[in-house]
Structures are given as structure tokens and as C-alpha cells.
Design an enzyme around this catalytic site. Structure first.
Site, PDB file in Angstrom:
ATOM      1  CB  VAL A 149      -9.587  -4.932   5.998  1.00 51.05           C
ATOM      2  CG1 VAL A 149     -10.749  -4.263   6.756  1.00 51.05           C
ATOM      3  CG2 VAL A 149      -8.262  -4.061   5.941  1.00 51.05           C
TER       4      VAL A 149
ATOM      5  N   GLY B  91     -11.171  -3.066   2.784  1.00 49.85           N
ATOM      6  CA  GLY B  91      -9.576  -3.583   2.338  1.00 49.85           C
ATOM      7  C   GLY B  91      -9.104  -2.483   1.458  1.00 49.85           C
ATOM      8  CG  HIS B  92     -10.422  -2.507  -2.482  1.00 46.95           C
ATOM      9  ND1 HIS B  92     -11.581  -3.035  -2.718  1.00 46.95           N
ATOM     10  CD2 HIS B  92      -9.480  -3.247  -3.395  1.00 46.95           C
ATOM     11  CE1 HIS B  92     -11.499  -4.174  -3.363  1.00 46.95           C
ATOM     12  NE2 HIS B  92     -10.318  -4.069  -3.840  1.00 46.95           N
TER      13      HIS B  92
ATOM     14  CB  SER C 143     -14.474  -7.913  -4.742  1.00 41.73           C
ATOM     15  OG  SER C 143     -13.658  -6.988  -4.602  1.00 41.73           O
TER      16      SER C 143
END
Ligand code: PAF
Length: 286
Positions: A176, A36-37, A186
């Protein structure tokens, strides 16, 4: 790739890029990076000549009893991932260095922060907007990138930049997801095997509601379905299930305008959030 915890060093570097006419992109994170990041990093790299990623577990956005001390810290691994993506600089200030002794200034966004996550985390968004403002002031990016998983956060930050004339454009990247649809986070690493499997219910419930909305199902029935789907999962504890206006985040009366279905659900001590945009539904009864 420069890795620094020094505000003056990153400020000077970003300033030198701006002076030479290079567009600077910022991806603020708390580390423990995942796809995602990285998708945000790739968006930044596509739109900007330079990309800075910040990694800072911001204590002021955690309430008492929340998971600040347990929040995963994987700086070395994060930096290796960012280096492989071609990031220009990582700003990872040491704990304690972002808030001076006697810190007394906060950035507050009203209304948008009252509901959804703000209801059970009353000081959370004040911490987010304050740290994001500080990062904007230090790096002065042209554009900053946030994920849609934190839908309310992105809306609050966009409002803040508009209200306070901050010269930074906000881009929100799509969620995502893992293969079963669970939004990458996370915090997913805290789930037991059983909880991890059960957590797929968030995405399934949101997809079902989206289908119902597309068919023109009344709002109350959509909302009831969302709640019931989560409550049917014995390991899930519902924090909230809501359908709100996609811009104002106020509860909606019907689905004639773009809305977002949003969830916060606990699996043991781990709180997960997810959301899905609902296209304006058919209002007729055909
Ligand atoms: O979304 C996050 O990871 C954090 O809330 C942010 C934006 C980096 C601020 O600490």
C-alpha cells in the site's frame, strides 16, 4: 474486541473458535499501524470468520544499534483502528513476556535469509521466524497475512511453514503506497520533510526498472539503472539494490523468469525497503 497480553487467554479464545469450526486469521504486526496493516486486516476479515491481530515489538529481530528503543509504540491508537475494522481480538503481550529467562531456541531458515536484508541484518530473520512461530503456536491460525513490502520476510515465512509442516496458509497482500508511491511503513514517520520528499525516489526507480524490463532491457542495464537512480538522490544512502529470482531470491542471470527488484535505502538513520515484481521480460531484441 478483546485486547489481551495473556498468552493463555488468547490461546483459549482462538481454540474455542477453531473448535466451533470458525476459520481463524492472524495478522502479526509490531504496531504503529497504517493502511498497509489495515489492508491485511480487511483481507483476513474477508477470508476468515475470526481475525486476531498481534502487536509486539519483537526485540530479537533488531540488531545492536538498530532502532528498537525508538520503534513507535501507539497501542491505544492501534487498538482504536482495529476496533473500527471489526477485529475480534488483539494480542499485545507486554515487553519481556514473549522470551523466558534463558530462552535458547530459534527457528532458522537458511539460504533465503542470506542475501538482501539478511546481508546487513544477519540476525534479523532468525528473530522474525522465531517470533512468528511462537505466535503460530499460541494462536494456531488457519491463515496468516503478511505484506509484500517485506518481500523477503514473506518468502522466508512461507518456506518455514512448508519446511516445518506448519498447518497455516500464508497470504501476502500487495504494497500500500502513499500518493507519491512511497510504500507505507511505520518508519516513514521518522523522515524529516526533506527526507520524506526525497524518499519518493524508491518507487520511481522501481517503476523505471519495471518499464525497462518490460522493454526487454538486459538485466545488467536494469540493475545499473536502479543503482544510479538511488545514487542520484543526495539524501539517499544505498544499502542494496538487487534483482533476484522471485521464488529463490537468488541473483538472476536474465529476466526470462519472474524476478523481483528490491531496494534498501537509508535516509539518515531511517532505513526503508521497497520492491516490485518484474514480469518476465521480452528476451528477443525487437
Ligand atoms: O513485519 C513485521 O511487522 C514483523 O516482522 C512481524 C512479522 C510482526 C514479526 O515481528
Amino acid at each position: 474486541m478483546l485486547i489481551t497480553g495473556d498468552k493463555d487467554e488468547i490461546r483459549a479464545l482462538a481454540q474455542s473458535w477453531r473448535t466451533s469450526g470458525e476459520r481463524v486469521g492472524l495478522v502479526p504486526t509490531m504496531g504503529a499501524l497504517h493502511e498497509g496493516h489495515l489492508s491485511l486486516v480487511r483481507r483476513s476479515k474477508a477470508a476468515c470468520a475470526r481475525t486476531v491481530v498481534t502487536i509486539f515489538v519483537n526485540p530479537t529481530q533488531f540488531g545492536p544499534g538498530e532502532d528498537l528503543s525508538k520503534y513507535p509504540r501507539t497501542l491505544e491508537n492501534d487498538c482504536a483502528m482495529l476496533e473500527a475494522e471489526g477485529v475480534d481480538a488483539v494480542f499485545a503481550p507486554p515487553d519481556g513476556s514473549m522470551y523466558l529467562q534463558g530462552h535458547a531456541s530459534w527457528v532458522l531458515v537458511e539460504r533465503l535469509t542470506a542475501g538482501l536484508c539478511g546481508a546487513s541484518r544477519p540476525t534479523h530473520f532468525r528473530g522474525v521466524t522465531t517470533i512468528v512461530s511462537k505466535l503460530f503456536n499460541i494462536i494456531q491460525p488457519h491463515e496468516a497475512f503478511f505484506g509484500q513490502k517485506d518481500y523477503q520476510q514473506a518468502a522466508v515465512i512461507r518456506r518455514m511453514t512448508l519446511d516445518l509442516d506448519m498447518p497455516v496458509s500464508i497470504t501476502v497482500g500487495p504494497i500500500v503506497r502513499e500518493a507519491d508511491g512511497l510504500a507505507m511503513s511505520s518508519r516513514n514517520r521518522f523522515l524529516s520533510g526533506e527526507q520524506r520528499q526525497a524518499a519518493g525516489i524508491l518507487y520511481r526507480a522501481l517503476c523505471e526498472v519495471c518499464t525497462l524490463a518490460e522493454k526487454g532491457t538486459p538485466l545488467e542495464d536494469c540493475l545499473e539503472h536502479l543503482r544510479a537512480a538511488i545514487l542520484s538522490q543526495p539524501l539517499a544512502e544505498l544499502d542494496y539494490a538487487a534483482i533476484v529470482d522471485a521464488d529463490s531470491l537468488e541473483p538472476v542471470k536474465d529476466l526470462s523468469r519472474p524476478a523481483v527488484a528490491a531496494l534498501a535505502v537509508r535516509f539518515g538513520p531511517t532505513r526503508l525497503i521497497d520492491n516490485m515484481l518484474l514480469p518476465p521480460g521480452r528476451t528477443g531484441d525487437s
